[in-house]
Design a protein around this motif. Structure first.
Motif, PDB file in Angstrom:
ATOM      1  N   VAL A 184      -6.125   5.760  55.662  1.00  0.00           N
ATOM      2  CA  VAL A 184      -4.728   6.195  55.721  1.00  0.00           C
ATOM      3  C   VAL A 184      -4.643   7.373  56.683  1.00  0.00           C
ATOM      4  N   HIS A 185      -3.883   7.200  57.757  1.00  0.00           N
ATOM      5  CA  HIS A 185      -3.745   8.277  58.738  1.00  0.00           C
ATOM      6  C   HIS A 185      -2.284   8.606  59.025  1.00  0.00           C
ATOM      7  N   ARG A 186      -1.375   7.900  58.355  1.00  0.00           N
ATOM      8  CA  ARG A 186       0.053   8.183  58.475  1.00  0.00           C
ATOM      9  C   ARG A 186       0.623   8.421  57.087  1.00  0.00           C
ATOM     10  N   ALA A 187       1.436   9.435  56.972  1.00  0.00           N
ATOM     11  CA  ALA A 187       1.994   9.834  55.682  1.00  0.00           C
ATOM     12  C   ALA A 187       3.368   9.215  55.488  1.00  0.00           C
ATOM     13  N   LEU A 188       3.528   8.472  54.409  1.00  0.00           N
ATOM     14  CA  LEU A 188       4.797   7.842  54.086  1.00  0.00           C
ATOM     15  C   LEU A 188       5.710   8.872  53.437  1.00  0.00           C
ATOM     16  N   GLY A 189       6.820   9.164  54.099  1.00  0.00           N
ATOM     17  CA  GLY A 189       7.761  10.142  53.563  1.00  0.00           C
ATOM     18  C   GLY A 189       8.568   9.563  52.411  1.00  0.00           C
ATOM     19  N   SER A 190       8.898  10.396  51.444  1.00  0.00           N
ATOM     20  CA  SER A 190       9.728   9.942  50.329  1.00  0.00           C
ATOM     21  C   SER A 190      10.601  11.085  49.828  1.00  0.00           C
ATOM     22  N   ARG A 191      11.712  10.719  49.223  1.00  0.00           N
ATOM     23  CA  ARG A 191      12.598  11.681  48.561  1.00  0.00           C
ATOM     24  C   ARG A 191      12.978  11.086  47.209  1.00  0.00           C
ATOM     25  N   ARG A 192      12.918  11.890  46.191  1.00  0.00           N
ATOM     26  CA  ARG A 192      13.234  11.423  44.844  1.00  0.00           C
ATOM     27  C   ARG A 192      14.345  12.287  44.257  1.00  0.00           C
ATOM     28  N   TYR A 193      15.273  11.609  43.594  1.00  0.00           N
ATOM     29  CA  TYR A 193      16.429  12.297  43.014  1.00  0.00           C
ATOM     30  C   TYR A 193      16.535  11.990  41.536  1.00  0.00           C
ATOM     31  N   ARG A 194      16.993  12.967  40.792  1.00  0.00           N
ATOM     32  CA  ARG A 194      17.504  12.741  39.435  1.00  0.00           C
ATOM     33  C   ARG A 194      19.019  12.884  39.513  1.00  0.00           C
ATOM     34  N   ILE A 195      19.722  11.834  39.164  1.00  0.00           N
ATOM     35  CA  ILE A 195      21.185  11.845  39.173  1.00  0.00           C
ATOM     36  C   ILE A 195      21.646  11.801  37.725  1.00  0.00           C
ATOM     37  N   THR A 236      12.554   1.587  51.626  1.00  0.00           N
ATOM     38  CA  THR A 236      12.732   1.044  50.290  1.00  0.00           C
ATOM     39  C   THR A 236      13.465   2.032  49.389  1.00  0.00           C
ATOM     40  N   PHE A 237      14.050   1.490  48.322  1.00  0.00           N
ATOM     41  CA  PHE A 237      14.624   2.345  47.282  1.00  0.00           C
ATOM     42  C   PHE A 237      14.383   1.693  45.930  1.00  0.00           C
ATOM     43  N   ASN A 238      14.326   2.510  44.900  1.00  0.00           N
ATOM     44  CA  ASN A 238      14.074   1.990  43.563  1.00  0.00           C
ATOM     45  C   ASN A 238      14.612   2.954  42.512  1.00  0.00           C
ATOM     46  N   ILE A 239      15.424   2.423  41.585  1.00  0.00           N
ATOM     47  CA  ILE A 239      15.804   3.183  40.394  1.00  0.00           C
ATOM     48  C   ILE A 239      14.703   2.927  39.371  1.00  0.00           C
ATOM     49  N   ASP A 260      13.928   6.638  43.760  1.00  0.00           N
ATOM     50  CA  ASP A 260      12.861   6.860  44.745  1.00  0.00           C
ATOM     51  C   ASP A 260      13.272   6.223  46.066  1.00  0.00           C
ATOM     52  N   LEU A 261      13.208   6.987  47.145  1.00  0.00           N
ATOM     53  CA  LEU A 261      13.502   6.506  48.499  1.00  0.00           C
ATOM     54  C   LEU A 261      12.265   6.717  49.365  1.00  0.00           C
ATOM     55  N   ARG A 262      11.932   5.700  50.188  1.00  0.00           N
ATOM     56  CA  ARG A 262      10.771   5.824  51.062  1.00  0.00           C
ATOM     57  C   ARG A 262      11.069   5.156  52.397  1.00  0.00           C
ATOM     58  N   SER A 263      10.419   5.648  53.444  1.00  0.00           N
ATOM     59  CA  SER A 263      10.532   4.989  54.737  1.00  0.00           C
ATOM     60  C   SER A 263       9.359   5.359  55.620  1.00  0.00           C
ATOM     61  N   PRO A 266      11.035   9.019  59.618  1.00  0.00           N
ATOM     62  CA  PRO A 266      11.890  10.073  59.074  1.00  0.00           C
ATOM     63  C   PRO A 266      13.383   9.807  59.271  1.00  0.00           C
ATOM     64  N   GLU A 267      13.745   9.240  60.418  1.00  0.00           N
ATOM     65  CA  GLU A 267      15.168   9.015  60.689  1.00  0.00           C
ATOM     66  C   GLU A 267      15.755   8.005  59.714  1.00  0.00           C
ATOM     67  N   ALA A 268      15.005   6.954  59.416  1.00  0.00           N
ATOM     68  CA  ALA A 268      15.491   5.951  58.469  1.00  0.00           C
ATOM     69  C   ALA A 268      15.570   6.526  57.061  1.00  0.00           C
ATOM     70  N   LEU A 269      14.618   7.377  56.705  1.00  0.00           N
ATOM     71  CA  LEU A 269      14.676   8.029  55.394  1.00  0.00           C
ATOM     72  C   LEU A 269      15.892   8.939  55.313  1.00  0.00           C
ATOM     73  N   ASP A 270      16.152   9.691  56.363  1.00  0.00           N
ATOM     74  CA  ASP A 270      17.324  10.568  56.383  1.00  0.00           C
ATOM     75  C   ASP A 270      18.616   9.775  56.210  1.00  0.00           C
ATOM     76  N   GLN A 271      18.685   8.591  56.843  1.00  0.00           N
ATOM     77  CA  GLN A 271      19.881   7.762  56.717  1.00  0.00           C
ATOM     78  C   GLN A 271      20.049   7.263  55.280  1.00  0.00           C
ATOM     79  N   ALA A 272      18.958   6.855  54.661  1.00  0.00           N
ATOM     80  CA  ALA A 272      19.029   6.410  53.273  1.00  0.00           C
ATOM     81  C   ALA A 272      19.473   7.546  52.357  1.00  0.00           C
ATOM     82  N   ILE A 273      18.967   8.739  52.613  1.00  0.00           N
ATOM     83  CA  ILE A 273      19.374   9.900  51.823  1.00  0.00           C
ATOM     84  C   ILE A 273      20.875  10.153  51.985  1.00  0.00           C
TER      85      ILE A 273
END
Length: 396
Positions: A184-195, A236-239, A260-263, A266-273
């Motif tokens: 693994v040499h690339r880090a998969l970015g993610s953002r997680r929210y509690r709504i 991807t996204f997942n509740i 959970d949001l992942r991409s 970074p630009e695609a993750l930002d758009q999902a956010i």
């Protein structure tokens, strides 16, 4: 790679000895696995690792408030140092039955957390032992058994370790128990929210018509489920969790979900956010406020992206070391979410490698293979020493 170890025949001998350590590594993995270490409650396992580091007479053995355990193998130069880490936490609650089953017929060891990441911690301890038997490495090697890799741990352990060691670190090797053959040499970015949703609630009969937190939240969740994300770059996204309410005949006052949001980008993750927050905003309007419904979104996880090119010397060294130990598979370069996210996101070259093969991670029936532990440990030993030599300017 082996030809680059001409000045260090002892390293090649130590690496070769790993092939005779399969049973020892398996037993040590089980010993680690038998110590419960849920994310956020790693203290007992951390104390055990700290004792093992101390018994090896490593330098600067210490534990911080995050349950990270540190030890240093003094090199001929202090910096730029190599960081080698393995996370101690597991996804399993403290009351999980940790019984282990060894199936000699297929060479598998079954047990919750045996591969993720008991084998990784066992490999870290074995590497520490081997390094004490070798000449001083070209640079300091920091060994860290870190907490908080899984779930809502949000990589807090490795964040704390990189913060603490700071500019001393020039490169990093992250150990996972399973995944031998992958680099693994690339880090998969993610953002997680509690709504969370809040509403007046009440009795399901006498207060019928009063706003319900559950009703509001499931409407919002339905909108989230209709998100459109790109296939390329993969996003991807997942509740993953949803909860709320008090009883079947109570209009809920509170409810929450975790998203959970992942991409890969970074630009695609930002758009999902942005899309998620726009949906949340749709439920923060005066219309919902007049019904006394309040929606709040909070970040509960933020794993930053990063990466190094496949042609980077550290990546190529990891692949070369696999060839040297006889790995037959094609190069498997990956993007993933691991502790390597943190050094990679801060511009520190890093790779994450495994020491055996396995499956059913995060399940009670998790398993790993015994036989690859020897080649996997040999691979780790060669890679770690090469990385220290590279940082010391001794190899290209």
């Amino acid at each position: 790679m082996i030809e680059q170890f001409g000045a260090y025949p002892e390293v090649l001998t130590a690496a070769a000895s790993c092939l005779q350590r399969v049973e020892q590594l398996a037993e040590l993995s089980i010993e680690v696995q038998q110590i419960p270490a849920p994310t956020g409650a790693e203290a007992v396992r951390a104390n055990w690792v700290q004792k093992r580091f101390a018994q090896l007479k490593l330098a600067d053995v210490d534990q911080d408030a995050l349950y990270n355990v540190y030890a240093r193998v003094p090199g001929r130069r202090e910096a730029p140092a190599l960081l080698v880490s393995a996370h101690t936490d597991t996804v399993f609650p403290a009351n999980t039955d940790l019984s282990v089953r060894v199936d000699e017929a297929n060479g598998r060891i079954y047990g919750p957390g045996i591969g993720d990441n008991s084998a990784g911690v066992a490999a870290l301890l074995t590497l520490a032992e081997l390094l004490t038997q070798l000449p001083a490495p070209p640079v300091d090697i920091w060994l860290v058994a870190n907490s908080g890799e899984e779930g809502l741990g949000d990589l807090r352990g490795i964040r704390g370790a990189v913060d603490r060691l700071g500019s001393r670190i020039g490169a990093s090797v992250v150990i996972e128990g399973m995944g031998l053959g992958r680099v693994v040499h690339r880090a998969l970015g993610s953002r997680r929210y509690r709504i969370a949703a809040y509403a007046p609630g009440g009795h399901s009969w006498s207060d019928f018509g009063t706003a319900s937190a559950v009703h509001a939240l499931v409407q919002l969740a339905a909108d989230l489920s209709r998100l459109r994300v790109p296939e390329m770059p993969r996003t991807t996204f997942n509740i993953g969790r949803i909860s709320g309410g008090r009883s079947v005949n109570t209009i809920a006052q509170e409810a929450m979900l975790e998203l959970d949001l992942r991409s890969e980008e970074p630009e695609a993750l930002d758009q999902a956010i942005d899309d998620v927050l726009a949906i949340v905003k749709d439920y923060q309007t005066p219309e919902w406020a007049r019904r006394d419904v309040r929606i709040e979104a909070s970040v509960i996880g933020d794993r930053p992206p990063g990466g190094i090119d496949a042609a980077h010397p550290l990546v190529q060294a990891a692949l070369s070391a696999l060839q040297d130990v006889g790995w037959q598979g094609a190069p498997d370069l990956r993007i993933s979410s691991t502790d390597a996210n943190i050094p990679l996101s801060r511009g520190i070259p890093a790779v994450c490698v495994g020491v055996t093969e396995g499956g059913s991670a995060h399940r009670l029936e998790e398993w790993m293979l015994k036989a690859p532990l020897g080649p996997g440990m040999r691979h780790l030993t060669l890679l770690a020493w090469w990385a220290a030599a590279w940082l010391g300017g001794e190899v290209a």
